[in-house]
Design a protein around this motif. Sequence first.
Motif, PDB file in Angstrom:
ATOM      1  N   GLN A 110    -105.668  20.847  -0.064  1.00  0.00           N
ATOM      2  CA  GLN A 110    -105.014  19.561  -0.294  1.00  0.00           C
ATOM      3  C   GLN A 110    -104.504  19.431  -1.730  1.00  0.00           C
ATOM      4  O   GLN A 110    -104.930  20.128  -2.638  1.00  0.00           O
ATOM      5  CB  GLN A 110    -105.911  18.399   0.110  1.00  0.00           C
ATOM      6  CG  GLN A 110    -106.321  18.414   1.601  1.00  0.00           C
ATOM      7  CD  GLN A 110    -105.146  18.409   2.569  1.00  0.00           C
ATOM      8  OE1 GLN A 110    -104.757  19.467   3.069  1.00  0.00           O
ATOM      9  NE2 GLN A 110    -104.587  17.244   2.855  1.00  0.00           N
ATOM     10  N   ILE A 111    -103.578  18.481  -1.928  1.00  0.00           N
ATOM     11  CA  ILE A 111    -102.796  18.407  -3.151  1.00  0.00           C
ATOM     12  C   ILE A 111    -103.629  18.082  -4.388  1.00  0.00           C
ATOM     13  O   ILE A 111    -103.414  18.644  -5.462  1.00  0.00           O
ATOM     14  CB  ILE A 111    -101.649  17.380  -2.980  1.00  0.00           C
ATOM     15  CG1 ILE A 111    -100.767  17.307  -4.243  1.00  0.00           C
ATOM     16  CG2 ILE A 111    -102.200  15.994  -2.632  1.00  0.00           C
ATOM     17  CD1 ILE A 111    -100.064  18.579  -4.579  1.00  0.00           C
ATOM     18  N   ASP A 112    -104.603  17.163  -4.272  1.00  0.00           N
ATOM     19  CA  ASP A 112    -105.370  16.806  -5.466  1.00  0.00           C
ATOM     20  C   ASP A 112    -106.204  17.981  -5.962  1.00  0.00           C
ATOM     21  O   ASP A 112    -106.342  18.195  -7.169  1.00  0.00           O
ATOM     22  CB  ASP A 112    -106.245  15.576  -5.222  1.00  0.00           C
ATOM     23  CG  ASP A 112    -107.066  15.650  -3.951  1.00  0.00           C
ATOM     24  OD1 ASP A 112    -106.775  16.507  -3.101  1.00  0.00           O
ATOM     25  OD2 ASP A 112    -108.001  14.834  -3.802  1.00  0.00           O
ATOM     26  N   LEU A 113    -106.732  18.776  -5.035  1.00  0.00           N
ATOM     27  CA  LEU A 113    -107.488  19.968  -5.440  1.00  0.00           C
ATOM     28  C   LEU A 113    -106.561  21.051  -5.984  1.00  0.00           C
ATOM     29  O   LEU A 113    -106.950  21.820  -6.871  1.00  0.00           O
ATOM     30  CB  LEU A 113    -108.293  20.505  -4.260  1.00  0.00           C
ATOM     31  CG  LEU A 113    -109.646  19.833  -3.960  1.00  0.00           C
ATOM     32  CD1 LEU A 113    -110.579  19.926  -5.151  1.00  0.00           C
ATOM     33  CD2 LEU A 113    -109.477  18.387  -3.544  1.00  0.00           C
ATOM     34  N   LEU A 114    -105.332  21.113  -5.469  1.00  0.00           N
ATOM     35  CA  LEU A 114    -104.356  22.059  -6.015  1.00  0.00           C
ATOM     36  C   LEU A 114    -104.048  21.733  -7.472  1.00  0.00           C
ATOM     37  O   LEU A 114    -104.017  22.621  -8.331  1.00  0.00           O
ATOM     38  CB  LEU A 114    -103.071  22.018  -5.183  1.00  0.00           C
ATOM     39  CG  LEU A 114    -101.894  22.828  -5.739  1.00  0.00           C
ATOM     40  CD1 LEU A 114    -102.242  24.311  -5.827  1.00  0.00           C
ATOM     41  CD2 LEU A 114    -100.651  22.608  -4.895  1.00  0.00           C
ATOM     42  N   LEU A 115    -103.823  20.450  -7.766  1.00  0.00           N
ATOM     43  CA  LEU A 115    -103.547  20.055  -9.145  1.00  0.00           C
ATOM     44  C   LEU A 115    -104.743  20.353 -10.044  1.00  0.00           C
ATOM     45  O   LEU A 115    -104.581  20.825 -11.180  1.00  0.00           O
ATOM     46  CB  LEU A 115    -103.196  18.565  -9.188  1.00  0.00           C
ATOM     47  CG  LEU A 115    -101.902  18.181  -8.471  1.00  0.00           C
ATOM     48  CD1 LEU A 115    -101.750  16.666  -8.435  1.00  0.00           C
ATOM     49  CD2 LEU A 115    -100.696  18.829  -9.135  1.00  0.00           C
ATOM     50  N   LEU A 116    -105.945  20.084  -9.535  1.00  0.00           N
ATOM     51  CA  LEU A 116    -107.153  20.400 -10.296  1.00  0.00           C
ATOM     52  C   LEU A 116    -107.236  21.906 -10.553  1.00  0.00           C
ATOM     53  O   LEU A 116    -107.576  22.350 -11.659  1.00  0.00           O
ATOM     54  CB  LEU A 116    -108.388  19.921  -9.533  1.00  0.00           C
ATOM     55  CG  LEU A 116    -109.747  20.146 -10.205  1.00  0.00           C
ATOM     56  CD1 LEU A 116    -109.843  19.349 -11.499  1.00  0.00           C
ATOM     57  CD2 LEU A 116    -110.882  19.748  -9.246  1.00  0.00           C
ATOM     58  N   GLY A 117    -106.908  22.698  -9.534  1.00  0.00           N
ATOM     59  CA  GLY A 117    -106.946  24.148  -9.684  1.00  0.00           C
ATOM     60  C   GLY A 117    -105.926  24.658 -10.690  1.00  0.00           C
ATOM     61  O   GLY A 117    -106.217  25.562 -11.487  1.00  0.00           O
ATOM     62  N   LEU A 118    -104.725  24.083 -10.673  1.00  0.00           N
ATOM     63  CA  LEU A 118    -103.699  24.508 -11.622  1.00  0.00           C
ATOM     64  C   LEU A 118    -104.117  24.190 -13.054  1.00  0.00           C
ATOM     65  O   LEU A 118    -103.968  25.013 -13.963  1.00  0.00           O
ATOM     66  CB  LEU A 118    -102.375  23.819 -11.285  1.00  0.00           C
ATOM     67  CG  LEU A 118    -101.620  24.365 -10.062  1.00  0.00           C
ATOM     68  CD1 LEU A 118    -100.457  23.450  -9.698  1.00  0.00           C
ATOM     69  CD2 LEU A 118    -101.129  25.781 -10.312  1.00  0.00           C
ATOM     70  N   LEU A 119    -104.655  22.970 -13.265  1.00  0.00           N
ATOM     71  CA  LEU A 119    -105.109  22.603 -14.601  1.00  0.00           C
ATOM     72  C   LEU A 119    -106.261  23.509 -15.049  1.00  0.00           C
ATOM     73  O   LEU A 119    -106.302  23.958 -16.205  1.00  0.00           O
ATOM     74  CB  LEU A 119    -105.544  21.139 -14.620  1.00  0.00           C
ATOM     75  CG  LEU A 119    -104.411  20.108 -14.497  1.00  0.00           C
ATOM     76  CD1 LEU A 119    -104.985  18.708 -14.343  1.00  0.00           C
ATOM     77  CD2 LEU A 119    -103.480  20.173 -15.698  1.00  0.00           C
ATOM     78  N   GLY A 120    -107.190  23.779 -14.128  1.00  0.00           N
ATOM     79  CA  GLY A 120    -108.295  24.669 -14.457  1.00  0.00           C
ATOM     80  C   GLY A 120    -107.822  26.073 -14.782  1.00  0.00           C
ATOM     81  O   GLY A 120    -108.336  26.722 -15.710  1.00  0.00           O
ATOM     82  N   LYS A 121    -106.849  26.549 -14.031  1.00  0.00           N
ATOM     83  CA  LYS A 121    -106.286  27.893 -14.281  1.00  0.00           C
ATOM     84  C   LYS A 121    -105.670  27.968 -15.674  1.00  0.00           C
ATOM     85  O   LYS A 121    -105.904  28.924 -16.426  1.00  0.00           O
ATOM     86  CB  LYS A 121    -105.235  28.187 -13.209  1.00  0.00           C
ATOM     87  CG  LYS A 121    -104.394  29.433 -13.433  1.00  0.00           C
ATOM     88  CD  LYS A 121    -103.395  29.584 -12.293  1.00  0.00           C
ATOM     89  CE  LYS A 121    -102.272  30.555 -12.644  1.00  0.00           C
ATOM     90  NZ  LYS A 121    -102.742  31.941 -12.772  1.00  0.00           N
ATOM     91  N   TRP A 122    -104.909  26.949 -16.050  1.00  0.00           N
ATOM     92  CA  TRP A 122    -104.235  26.976 -17.351  1.00  0.00           C
ATOM     93  C   TRP A 122    -105.228  26.771 -18.491  1.00  0.00           C
ATOM     94  O   TRP A 122    -105.106  27.401 -19.539  1.00  0.00           O
ATOM     95  CB  TRP A 122    -103.131  25.923 -17.374  1.00  0.00           C
ATOM     96  CG  TRP A 122    -102.040  26.236 -16.393  1.00  0.00           C
ATOM     97  CD1 TRP A 122    -101.645  27.472 -15.972  1.00  0.00           C
ATOM     98  CD2 TRP A 122    -101.213  25.306 -15.697  1.00  0.00           C
ATOM     99  NE1 TRP A 122    -100.626  27.377 -15.045  1.00  0.00           N
ATOM    100  CE2 TRP A 122    -100.337  26.049 -14.864  1.00  0.00           C
ATOM    101  CE3 TRP A 122    -101.120  23.919 -15.677  1.00  0.00           C
ATOM    102  CZ2 TRP A 122     -99.390  25.446 -14.048  1.00  0.00           C
ATOM    103  CZ3 TRP A 122    -100.163  23.324 -14.865  1.00  0.00           C
ATOM    104  CH2 TRP A 122     -99.312  24.077 -14.061  1.00  0.00           C
ATOM    105  N   LEU A 123    -106.202  25.890 -18.306  1.00  0.00           N
ATOM    106  CA  LEU A 123    -107.194  25.656 -19.349  1.00  0.00           C
ATOM    107  C   LEU A 123    -108.042  26.905 -19.611  1.00  0.00           C
ATOM    108  O   LEU A 123    -108.442  27.171 -20.748  1.00  0.00           O
ATOM    109  CB  LEU A 123    -108.107  24.489 -18.973  1.00  0.00           C
ATOM    110  CG  LEU A 123    -107.515  23.074 -19.101  1.00  0.00           C
ATOM    111  CD1 LEU A 123    -108.469  22.051 -18.507  1.00  0.00           C
ATOM    112  CD2 LEU A 123    -107.230  22.743 -20.556  1.00  0.00           C
ATOM    113  N   SER A 124    -108.324  27.646 -18.553  1.00  0.00           N
ATOM    114  CA  SER A 124    -109.192  28.819 -18.686  1.00  0.00           C
ATOM    115  C   SER A 124    -108.428  30.087 -19.018  1.00  0.00           C
ATOM    116  O   SER A 124    -109.027  31.105 -19.377  1.00  0.00           O
ATOM    117  CB  SER A 124    -109.968  29.036 -17.379  1.00  0.00           C
ATOM    118  OG  SER A 124    -109.082  29.375 -16.317  1.00  0.00           O
TER     119      SER A 124
END
Length: 407
Positions: A111-125
């Motif tokens: 789902q979209i909210d988890l996708l956005l969370l995943g993208l932010l986590g990917k970039w932060l890490s």
Amino acid sequence: MAQEKQDASAPDQAAADRPVLRMVFLGSDATNPTLILRIRSFLRAGADVTGFTFRRWKFNTDYQPEWANIHLGRTVDRNYLRRLPSLLRALYVVAQHRQVLRRADVIYARQIDLLLLGLLGKWLSGSPARMVYEVEDIQEVFFKKTLQGKIFRWLERWALKHVDLLVPLSPGFLRGYFQPVQNYTGPSFVLENKIQLGDQSDEPTRAGRVWEEITDRWVIGWFGTLRCPKSMALLEEVAERLGPKVEIYTRGYPTETGLDAYMEIVNRHPNWTYAGEYTIPGDLEEMYGRVHFSWCLDFLDEHGNSPLLLACRMYQGGFYGAVPLVPAGSEMDRWVSEAGIGHALPAPYAEPIARFLENTTVEAYREERAEIMDRRRDLFLEDGTDTRALLDTIREIAPSYAGFKKL
């Protein structure tokens, strides 16, 4: 519903020869049966899964994940704005575990909210992981012609540019939304929500033949998250029209109305039975073995998601022989028509369904159910083949698996 516990840790034999895929799985509810089954299927297919999951306080509340899991907090159904504070807190948790994301080959978000969370986590890490976006439903807001709808569609369209693989659970999501609305032309893998048995035997038992003993009425089973008010109203109308000639048999949890309001409906009808929550897959044969027809009509988002989806109950009921009833003109109509099983009913639904039940003979029904049982494994069962194919597709795009060849 509840979800019974199985050994999810042992990969199947076909997974043993595949390279291990390190996966971060982002999910909105660790207690949700479909999420649990998805992670179990990945583990069985040989993936190394770490979950980052929320919890929702609906059913199966005592369940504890069987996989390595990082708890993100509690969240709510069908309201993205109310989820925002939880998502911000979850981002902090993800950032604290950024080393897990750095080691991952893939970040798999539902789902979209988890996708956005995943993208932010990917970039932060700074993770090199590929992004996979699974879509089990398209929420109502994405079909609205309001400013809010436009904002959500823009946000998803932006996120899709950073997705390496889209995994819709119905081809209708591609044909009816992602391609015409979001202009998505990237890679996709349709993963139908077929029944998964885990360690449970697929051999039929006596529990699957109780329907044979019920000869004075037709039994319609409606199981799962009982969230569709229009289905409740239609089933009430069918119950009133046919009286003792039909029984409405339901199990699960009514999330939209709440249990008390739902029981007011049930108690108004002597031919309506509610038998509480259930486990998957443990109770499915007993449930569907008691009914003749499986109610697969859904109108919760009648002008958006509902006509595009392929309901879990269609696969679950079909595997145990229950004949699916679906809405005419829907993606499920297309599916059952191609399979040559089930019945698609037109609007206004209640009257055509009542007429269909009055005209159906026992002999014709027995023949149809026997045909479904003969073909049930091919039509409805996920034996690990689809999951392994999905993971192979992900391996092909993951940077750690350059040159990987499907087995």
